[in-house]
Design an enzyme around this catalytic site. Structure first.
Site, PDB file in Angstrom:
ATOM      1  N   LYS A  15       0.839  -1.212   0.000  1.00  0.00           N
ATOM      2  CA  LYS A  15       0.000   0.000   0.000  1.00  0.00           C
ATOM      3  C   LYS A  15       0.872   1.260   0.000  1.00  0.00           C
ATOM      4  O   LYS A  15       0.689   2.162  -0.808  1.00  0.00           O
ATOM      5  CB  LYS A  15      -0.928   0.019   1.233  1.00  0.00           C
ATOM      6  CG  LYS A  15      -1.818  -1.199   1.368  1.00  0.00           C
ATOM      7  CD  LYS A  15      -2.725  -1.109   2.571  1.00  0.00           C
ATOM      8  CE  LYS A  15      -2.034  -1.172   3.930  1.00  0.00           C
ATOM      9  NZ  LYS A  15      -1.389  -2.468   4.215  1.00  0.00           N
ATOM     10  N   ARG A  90      -9.641   0.791   8.984  1.00  0.00           N
ATOM     11  CA  ARG A  90      -9.257  -0.590   9.290  1.00  0.00           C
ATOM     12  C   ARG A  90     -10.332  -1.324  10.075  1.00  0.00           C
ATOM     13  O   ARG A  90     -10.166  -2.518  10.360  1.00  0.00           O
ATOM     14  CB  ARG A  90      -7.986  -0.587  10.146  1.00  0.00           C
ATOM     15  CG  ARG A  90      -6.695  -0.687   9.353  1.00  0.00           C
ATOM     16  CD  ARG A  90      -5.571  -0.482  10.340  1.00  0.00           C
ATOM     17  NE  ARG A  90      -4.433  -1.301  10.105  1.00  0.00           N
ATOM     18  CZ  ARG A  90      -3.342  -0.858   9.458  1.00  0.00           C
ATOM     19  NH1 ARG A  90      -3.292   0.347   8.973  1.00  0.00           N
ATOM     20  NH2 ARG A  90      -2.310  -1.650   9.333  1.00  0.00           N
ATOM     21  N   ARG A 129      11.756  -6.162   4.759  1.00  0.00           N
ATOM     22  CA  ARG A 129      11.679  -4.700   4.598  1.00  0.00           C
ATOM     23  C   ARG A 129      12.762  -4.003   5.424  1.00  0.00           C
ATOM     24  O   ARG A 129      12.986  -4.326   6.583  1.00  0.00           O
ATOM     25  CB  ARG A 129      10.320  -4.187   5.053  1.00  0.00           C
ATOM     26  CG  ARG A 129      10.291  -2.672   5.066  1.00  0.00           C
ATOM     27  CD  ARG A 129       8.960  -2.031   5.311  1.00  0.00           C
ATOM     28  NE  ARG A 129       8.097  -2.722   6.212  1.00  0.00           N
ATOM     29  CZ  ARG A 129       6.775  -2.599   6.181  1.00  0.00           C
ATOM     30  NH1 ARG A 129       6.206  -1.838   5.286  1.00  0.00           N
ATOM     31  NH2 ARG A 129       6.030  -3.256   7.050  1.00  0.00           N
ATOM     32  N   ARG A 162      11.744  -2.182  11.070  1.00  0.00           N
ATOM     33  CA  ARG A 162      10.712  -1.671  11.975  1.00  0.00           C
ATOM     34  C   ARG A 162      10.503  -2.658  13.125  1.00  0.00           C
ATOM     35  O   ARG A 162      10.522  -3.866  12.908  1.00  0.00           O
ATOM     36  CB  ARG A 162       9.389  -1.551  11.203  1.00  0.00           C
ATOM     37  CG  ARG A 162       9.019  -0.143  10.848  1.00  0.00           C
ATOM     38  CD  ARG A 162       7.909  -0.074   9.835  1.00  0.00           C
ATOM     39  NE  ARG A 162       6.642  -0.688  10.220  1.00  0.00           N
ATOM     40  CZ  ARG A 162       5.534  -0.633   9.473  1.00  0.00           C
ATOM     41  NH1 ARG A 162       5.539   0.011   8.324  1.00  0.00           N
ATOM     42  NH2 ARG A 162       4.413  -1.215   9.866  1.00  0.00           N
ATOM     43  N   ARG A 173      -0.286  -9.067  13.463  1.00  0.00           N
ATOM     44  CA  ARG A 173      -0.859  -8.063  12.555  1.00  0.00           C
ATOM     45  C   ARG A 173      -1.738  -8.733  11.509  1.00  0.00           C
ATOM     46  O   ARG A 173      -2.795  -8.218  11.152  1.00  0.00           O
ATOM     47  CB  ARG A 173       0.266  -7.256  11.886  1.00  0.00           C
ATOM     48  CG  ARG A 173       0.891  -6.236  12.823  1.00  0.00           C
ATOM     49  CD  ARG A 173       2.232  -5.737  12.326  1.00  0.00           C
ATOM     50  NE  ARG A 173       2.171  -5.053  11.052  1.00  0.00           N
ATOM     51  CZ  ARG A 173       3.249  -4.789  10.302  1.00  0.00           C
ATOM     52  NH1 ARG A 173       4.449  -5.150  10.714  1.00  0.00           N
ATOM     53  NH2 ARG A 173       3.122  -4.153   9.172  1.00  0.00           N
TER      54      ARG A 173
END
Ligand code: AP5
Length: 215
Positions: A15, A90, A129, A162, A173
């Site tokens: 996203k 969300r 990531r 992160r 998540r």
């Protein structure tokens, strides 16, 4: 009619990556609740202090906290002609609050684009990531690695992972996504606003699919 757009999808669906590539052509701001919350955590603002524990555990920040933040952001001048929301709404409560807020201002959502990415790809994408500490540029150790491992191509800054990208938090998540956010797909489908596209492929391929879904 403005360009009021929403990009949805599971964690790591792409996203943020796609939103950043799209906004200049669209002429609207990217509004990422994840980015807003991470900036607040870094600056240790009252919002950041409230949000940190939820984010670290991979849980959603409570609706009553995040809805006010988004409503305020949507009132900013740069969002008058539209916006590209990434990471919001969300929950059904967030979607309803957004709809009410837009309606009060004579506006409505133009399109919701959902990026479909299977769970196993999500885990691989998120685990790989890396983000530049200095300029925020994003990389992936396998798919988009910097030329020199651990060093940002753009500014030479150090890259990091992160806190909520650790495997155990990613699983949480994902389960939160399936339980609380996935029901929104039916919510928007029922309103004729949803277009789902595959989020698998090169950045250009996925970007093309999103543009077709918006057109
Ligand atoms: P947030 O930052 O929104 O996290 P998320 O939805 O889990 O999204 P990500 O940033 O992980 O993924 P993305 O889909 O943007 O993918 P990206 O482009 O980075 O939220 C974080 C936390 O904040 C939440 O857990 C919650 O606590 C809180 N929060 C935020 N909004 C909230 C809300 N509305 N309500 C309550 N709480 C909220 O890509 C991921 C990786 O994949 C990158 O490495 C990228 O390089 C790679 N990649 C991208 N595209 C491709 C491709 N086509 N092929 C291969 N790799 C790709």
């Amino acid at each position: 009619m403005g360009k009021e757009l929403i990009l949805m999808g599971p964690p790591g669906a792409g996203k943020g990556t796609q939103a950043k590539r799209m906004v200049s052509a669209l002429g609207v701001p990217q509004i990422s609740t994840g980015d807003i919350l991470r900036a607040a955590v870094k600056a240790q603002t009252p919002l950041g202090v409230k949000a940190k524990g939820f984010m670290d555990r991979g849980e959603l920040v409570p609706d009553e906290v995040i809805i006010g933040v988004v409503e305020e952001r949507l009132r900013a001048e740069d969002a008058c002609g539209g916006f590209l929301l990434d990471g919001f709404p969300r929950t059904i409560a967030q979607a309803e609050a957004l709809g009410d807020c837009l309606k009060r201002n004579g506006r409505s959502i133009l399109r919701v684009v959902n990026l479909e990415v299977p769970d196993r790809d999500v885990v691989e994408r998120i685990a790989g990531r890396r983000i530049c500490k200095k300029c925020g540029a994003e990389y992936h150790v396998k798919f988009f690695p910097p030329k020199k491992a651990g060093v940002c191509d753009k500014c030479g800054g150090e890259t990091y992972q992160r806190d909520d990208d650790r495997e155990a938090v990613v699983q949480k998540r994902l389960s939160v996504y399936h339980a609380q956010t996935q029901p929104l797909l039916d919510y928007y489908k029922g309103r004729g606003l949803l277009r789902s596209v595959s989020g698998i492929g090169s950045l250009e391929e996925v970007g093309r699919r999103i543009n077709e879904a918006i057109a």
